[in-house]
Design an enzyme around this catalytic site. Structure first.
Site, PDB file in Angstrom:
ATOM      1  N   PHE A  57      -2.339  32.843   6.507  1.00 32.99           N
ATOM      2  CA  PHE A  57      -3.166  32.657   5.244  1.00 32.99           C
ATOM      3  C   PHE A  57      -2.500  31.839   4.052  1.00 32.99           C
ATOM      4  O   PHE A  57      -1.494  32.203   3.605  1.00 32.99           O
ATOM      5  CB  PHE A  57      -3.540  33.973   4.713  1.00 32.99           C
ATOM      6  CG  PHE A  57      -4.700  33.886   3.593  1.00 32.99           C
ATOM      7  CD1 PHE A  57      -5.837  33.718   4.149  1.00 32.99           C
ATOM      8  CD2 PHE A  57      -4.400  34.083   2.282  1.00 32.99           C
ATOM      9  CE1 PHE A  57      -6.769  33.736   3.012  1.00 32.99           C
ATOM     10  CE2 PHE A  57      -5.422  34.099   1.420  1.00 32.99           C
ATOM     11  CZ  PHE A  57      -6.620  33.863   1.618  1.00 32.99           C
ATOM     12  N   SER A  79       2.383  36.332   9.821  1.00 39.27           N
ATOM     13  CA  SER A  79       1.651  36.830   8.640  1.00 39.27           C
ATOM     14  C   SER A  79      -0.068  37.013   9.046  1.00 39.27           C
ATOM     15  O   SER A  79      -0.162  37.684  10.109  1.00 39.27           O
ATOM     16  CB  SER A  79       1.510  36.068   7.442  1.00 39.27           C
ATOM     17  OG  SER A  79       0.797  36.797   6.560  1.00 39.27           O
ATOM     18  N   MET A  80      -1.114  36.448   8.527  1.00 36.99           N
ATOM     19  CA  MET A  80      -2.414  36.589   9.309  1.00 36.99           C
ATOM     20  C   MET A  80      -2.343  35.791  10.434  1.00 36.99           C
ATOM     21  O   MET A  80      -2.940  36.407  11.392  1.00 36.99           O
ATOM     22  CB  MET A  80      -3.361  35.741   8.207  1.00 36.99           C
ATOM     23  CG  MET A  80      -4.646  35.900   8.769  1.00 36.99           C
ATOM     24  SD  MET A  80      -6.073  34.835   7.939  1.00 36.99           S
ATOM     25  CE  MET A  80      -5.730  33.203   8.241  1.00 36.99           C
ATOM     26  N   ASP A 137      10.063  42.331   2.357  1.00 38.21           N
ATOM     27  CA  ASP A 137       8.765  41.379   2.213  1.00 38.21           C
ATOM     28  C   ASP A 137       7.964  41.995   1.053  1.00 38.21           C
ATOM     29  O   ASP A 137       7.407  42.832   0.804  1.00 38.21           O
ATOM     30  CB  ASP A 137       8.068  41.548   3.509  1.00 38.21           C
ATOM     31  CG  ASP A 137       6.951  40.857   3.747  1.00 38.21           C
ATOM     32  OD1 ASP A 137       6.111  40.384   2.802  1.00 38.21           O
ATOM     33  OD2 ASP A 137       6.751  40.404   5.036  1.00 38.21           O
ATOM     34  N   HIS A 194       8.936  37.217   3.172  1.00 38.28           N
ATOM     35  CA  HIS A 194       7.697  37.031   3.886  1.00 38.28           C
ATOM     36  C   HIS A 194       7.639  35.839   4.892  1.00 38.28           C
ATOM     37  O   HIS A 194       7.429  35.912   6.170  1.00 38.28           O
ATOM     38  CB  HIS A 194       6.482  37.224   3.144  1.00 38.28           C
ATOM     39  CG  HIS A 194       5.077  37.146   4.008  1.00 38.28           C
ATOM     40  ND1 HIS A 194       4.795  38.337   4.863  1.00 38.28           N
ATOM     41  CD2 HIS A 194       4.232  36.410   3.814  1.00 38.28           C
ATOM     42  CE1 HIS A 194       3.692  38.157   5.365  1.00 38.28           C
ATOM     43  NE2 HIS A 194       3.250  37.003   4.762  1.00 38.28           N
TER      44      HIS A 194
END
Length: 252
Positions: A28, A96-97, A192, A222
């Site tokens: 994202f 992530s996303m 993270d 992250h």
């Protein structure tokens, strides 16, 4: 809406190689730039690599405001279908996303394996916004990367509507995890500041893969694909891919 120009460096990239394909999904507010290093390393080992740019990313926040999580699902699925034209063995990697999207796609299509990097099932900073109607745009901080020399192409702000779409896809994927049956490799950064490391533990405990492993990234935050452990990701991913190619499991 008028078609917007993609920011230099944020474009999708396709690197042709052998009949094993690697589909890589950014996160994202990221772009393919954030996973290009990984892609180029995989391509250097002969693999075919495709990293699509998700709708509304890498152009302008106004375009992102119009995007839905269904658009992002379609983007990744179309990229899979393109790889399938020339590759008989396919892996999907998501950060992530992108990790959530990769897990979702693994419940719908046939993969030899799914790999996630700090996959997002929860983003506490965004979840507190779930019932808000304003502001229209949320100011973003600096990308969460330990390596101070690394840079990521992102927007300085993201639309509240887009945040809601992220919350939606995470909610969907949480329910789907038991349907993930292909071999799984889950990378996680204990430190993270965006996605709790517990998300990866939840994925590990929920997927139905006969082979699953978790890899700790001790020196990354992250956006680990741009951080100090990026070569560790490449090394473990290559070993995983070499071990599981041609053993695809059909999702049901």
């Amino acid at each position: 809406m008028t078609k917007l120009h993609v920011r230099p460096g944020a474009e999708s990239f396709f690197l042709p190689g052998n009949s094993t394909g690697i589909l890589i999904c950014h996160g994202f507010n990221g772009t393919p730039q954030s996973v290009r290093y990984l892609g180029e390393e995989f391509a250097a080992h002969g693999y075919t690599v495709y990293a699509p740019r998700l709708t509304g990313h890498g152009t302008h926040v106004n375009e992102m405001e119009e995007a839905t999580y269904l658009d992002w699902i379609d983007d990744l699925h179309e990229a899979y279908l393109l790889l399938k034209q020339t590759c008989h063995s396919i892996f999907v990697i998501g950060q992530s996303m992108g990790g959530a999207l990769a897990l979702h796609l693994a419940t719908k299509e046939k993969f030899d394996g799914v790999l996630t990097i700090n996959a997002a099932l929860s983003v506490p900073e965004y979840e507190v916004l779930a019932n808000q109607v304003e502001p229209r745009f949320i100011t973003e901080g600096k990308p969460d990367i330990k390596d101070l020399e690394a840079t990521e192409i992102t927007y300085d702000q993201v639309p509240l509507k887009a945040v809601f779409q992220l919350l939606n896809i995470m909610k969907v994927v949480k329910q789907e995890l038991p349907k993930v049956k292909c071999p799984s490799m889950l990378f996680v950064s204990p430190e993270d500041h965006v996605v709790p490391a517990q998300c990866t533990d939840d994925i590990y405990n929920s997927v139905a893969a006969s082979h699953k492993e978790k890899v700790i990234l001790p020196n990354s935050y992250h956006v680990a694909s741009l951080d100090y452990d990026k070569d560790k990701i490449v090394e473990h991913a290559l070993n995983f891919i070499q071990s599981h190619a041609k053993n695809a499991i059909v999702a049901s």
